[in-house]
Design a protein around this motif. Structure first.
Motif, mmCIF file in Angstrom:
data_model
loop_
_atom_site.group_PDB
_atom_site.id
_atom_site.type_symbol
_atom_site.label_atom_id
_atom_site.label_comp_id
_atom_site.label_asym_id
_atom_site.label_seq_id
_atom_site.Cartn_x
_atom_site.Cartn_y
_atom_site.Cartn_z
ATOM 1 N N ILE A 8 0.844 -1.207 0.000
ATOM 2 C CA ILE A 8 0.000 0.000 0.000
ATOM 3 C C ILE A 8 0.873 1.247 0.000
ATOM 4 C CG2 ILE A 8 -1.685 1.339 1.323
ATOM 5 C CD1 ILE A 8 -2.896 -1.368 2.219
ATOM 6 N N PHE A 9 1.922 1.248 0.805
ATOM 7 C CA PHE A 9 2.848 2.382 0.859
ATOM 8 C C PHE A 9 3.491 2.601 -0.513
ATOM 9 C CE2 PHE A 9 6.894 4.439 1.860
ATOM 10 C CZ PHE A 9 6.517 5.416 2.770
ATOM 11 N N LYS A 10 3.970 1.519 -1.121
ATOM 12 C CA LYS A 10 4.638 1.602 -2.433
ATOM 13 C C LYS A 10 3.714 2.156 -3.515
ATOM 14 C CE LYS A 10 8.100 -2.031 -2.049
ATOM 15 N NZ LYS A 10 8.611 -3.249 -2.669
ATOM 16 N N LYS A 11 2.432 1.840 -3.426
ATOM 17 C CA LYS A 11 1.451 2.260 -4.432
ATOM 18 C C LYS A 11 1.449 3.773 -4.631
ATOM 19 C CE LYS A 11 -3.324 2.875 -4.259
ATOM 20 N NZ LYS A 11 -4.579 2.568 -3.646
ATOM 21 N N LEU A 16 6.921 7.837 -9.451
ATOM 22 C CA LEU A 16 8.245 8.437 -9.299
ATOM 23 C C LEU A 16 9.340 7.445 -9.672
ATOM 24 C CD1 LEU A 16 7.864 10.178 -5.812
ATOM 25 C CD2 LEU A 16 7.592 11.208 -8.065
ATOM 26 N N SER A 17 10.423 7.963 -10.242
ATOM 27 C CA SER A 17 11.605 7.124 -10.456
ATOM 28 C C SER A 17 12.261 6.886 -9.098
ATOM 29 C CB SER A 17 12.590 7.820 -11.395
ATOM 30 O OG SER A 17 13.192 8.922 -10.747
ATOM 31 N N PHE A 24 12.810 12.898 -2.702
ATOM 32 C CA PHE A 24 11.602 13.220 -1.933
ATOM 33 C C PHE A 24 11.773 12.816 -0.471
ATOM 34 C CE2 PHE A 24 7.529 11.685 -0.233
ATOM 35 C CZ PHE A 24 6.757 12.831 -0.322
ATOM 36 N N GLU A 25 12.144 11.555 -0.255
ATOM 37 C CA GLU A 25 12.299 11.061 1.121
ATOM 38 C C GLU A 25 13.424 11.801 1.850
ATOM 39 O OE1 GLU A 25 10.260 9.220 2.694
ATOM 40 O OE2 GLU A 25 9.141 8.256 1.093
ATOM 41 N N GLY A 26 14.511 12.091 1.143
ATOM 42 C CA GLY A 26 15.620 12.815 1.753
ATOM 43 C C GLY A 26 15.236 14.227 2.145
ATOM 44 N N VAL A 88 25.264 17.529 8.100
ATOM 45 C CA VAL A 88 24.573 16.243 8.046
ATOM 46 C C VAL A 88 24.804 15.588 6.686
ATOM 47 C CG1 VAL A 88 22.320 15.093 8.176
ATOM 48 C CG2 VAL A 88 22.776 17.104 9.601
ATOM 49 N N HIS A 89 25.146 14.307 6.715
ATOM 50 C CA HIS A 89 25.218 13.499 5.497
ATOM 51 C C HIS A 89 24.173 12.401 5.639
ATOM 52 C CE1 HIS A 89 27.456 10.458 2.779
ATOM 53 N NE2 HIS A 89 26.548 11.130 2.107
ATOM 54 N N LEU A 90 23.229 12.380 4.716
ATOM 55 C CA LEU A 90 22.094 11.455 4.749
ATOM 56 C C LEU A 90 22.113 10.577 3.506
ATOM 57 C CD1 LEU A 90 19.261 10.566 5.835
ATOM 58 C CD2 LEU A 90 18.324 12.477 4.507
ATOM 59 N N LYS A 91 21.929 9.278 3.713
ATOM 60 C CA LYS A 91 21.802 8.338 2.597
ATOM 61 C C LYS A 91 20.398 7.768 2.611
ATOM 62 C CE LYS A 91 26.564 6.896 2.102
ATOM 63 N NZ LYS A 91 27.270 5.884 1.329
ATOM 64 N N ILE A 92 19.710 7.918 1.499
ATOM 65 C CA ILE A 92 18.367 7.362 1.318
ATOM 66 C C ILE A 92 18.470 6.245 0.283
ATOM 67 C CG2 ILE A 92 16.030 7.836 0.464
ATOM 68 C CD1 ILE A 92 16.497 9.201 3.106
ATOM 69 N N LYS A 93 17.909 5.075 0.599
ATOM 70 C CA LYS A 93 17.980 3.930 -0.315
ATOM 71 C C LYS A 93 16.586 3.571 -0.817
ATOM 72 C CE LYS A 93 19.743 -0.794 -0.606
ATOM 73 N NZ LYS A 93 18.583 -1.655 -0.701
ATOM 74 N N ILE A 94 16.457 3.562 -2.134
ATOM 75 C CA ILE A 94 15.245 3.092 -2.794
ATOM 76 C C ILE A 94 15.683 1.989 -3.755
ATOM 77 C CG2 ILE A 94 13.268 3.690 -4.251
ATOM 78 C CD1 ILE A 94 13.210 5.208 -1.606
#
Length: 124
Positions: A8-11, A16-17, A24-26, A88-94
């Motif tokens: 449901i979350f993924k939907k 988005l690529s 977006f999440e970052g 701050v260094h942030l890594k977001i993984k998709i």
């Protein structure tokens, strides 16, 4: 199951690529970090604890792969945390895409800037 793995979350992000989703999440994570913690009392005595607390709190955001928080310019006397003190260094993984985002004070423009530093593609 992590929230971001739920069908449901993924939907809601099918349009988005992976890169767009990572940015977006970052952006949400860096914005939450900034607005939640700026103003927090900090001194040399609790700087390390606050850095770790911020990191652990932000790891609750969806898709956070890794985060490193450095608080700069703190002395013995307590001050209120300001945006210009944050590095701050942030890594977001998709899936197989990792977005490296930064929050860094840029002296030339006198502004704590949030930006995309780079992308990585991983094989596993």
């Amino acid at each position: 199951m992590k929230l971001e793995e739920h069908p449901i979350f993924k939907k809601y992000f099918e349009n988005l690529s992976e890169r767009e989703r990572a940015v977006f999440e970052g952006g949400i994570t860096l914005g939450a970090l900034f607005h939640q913690f700026v103003g927090t009392p900090v001194s040399a005595k609790n700087k390390d604890i606050l850095e770790k607390a911020i990191e652990e709190a932000m790891k609750n955001q969806p898709c956070v792969y890794d985060i490193e928080v450095e608080i700069k310019g703190v002395g013995e006397k307590y001050v209120s945390l300001e945006g210009k003190m944050l590095n701050v260094h942030l890594k977001i993984k998709i899936n197989k895409t990792i977005a490296n985002l930064k929050l860094k004070y840029i002296e030339d423009i006198d502004y704590p800037l949030m930006y995309v530093e780079s992308f990585e593609e991983i094989s596993h």
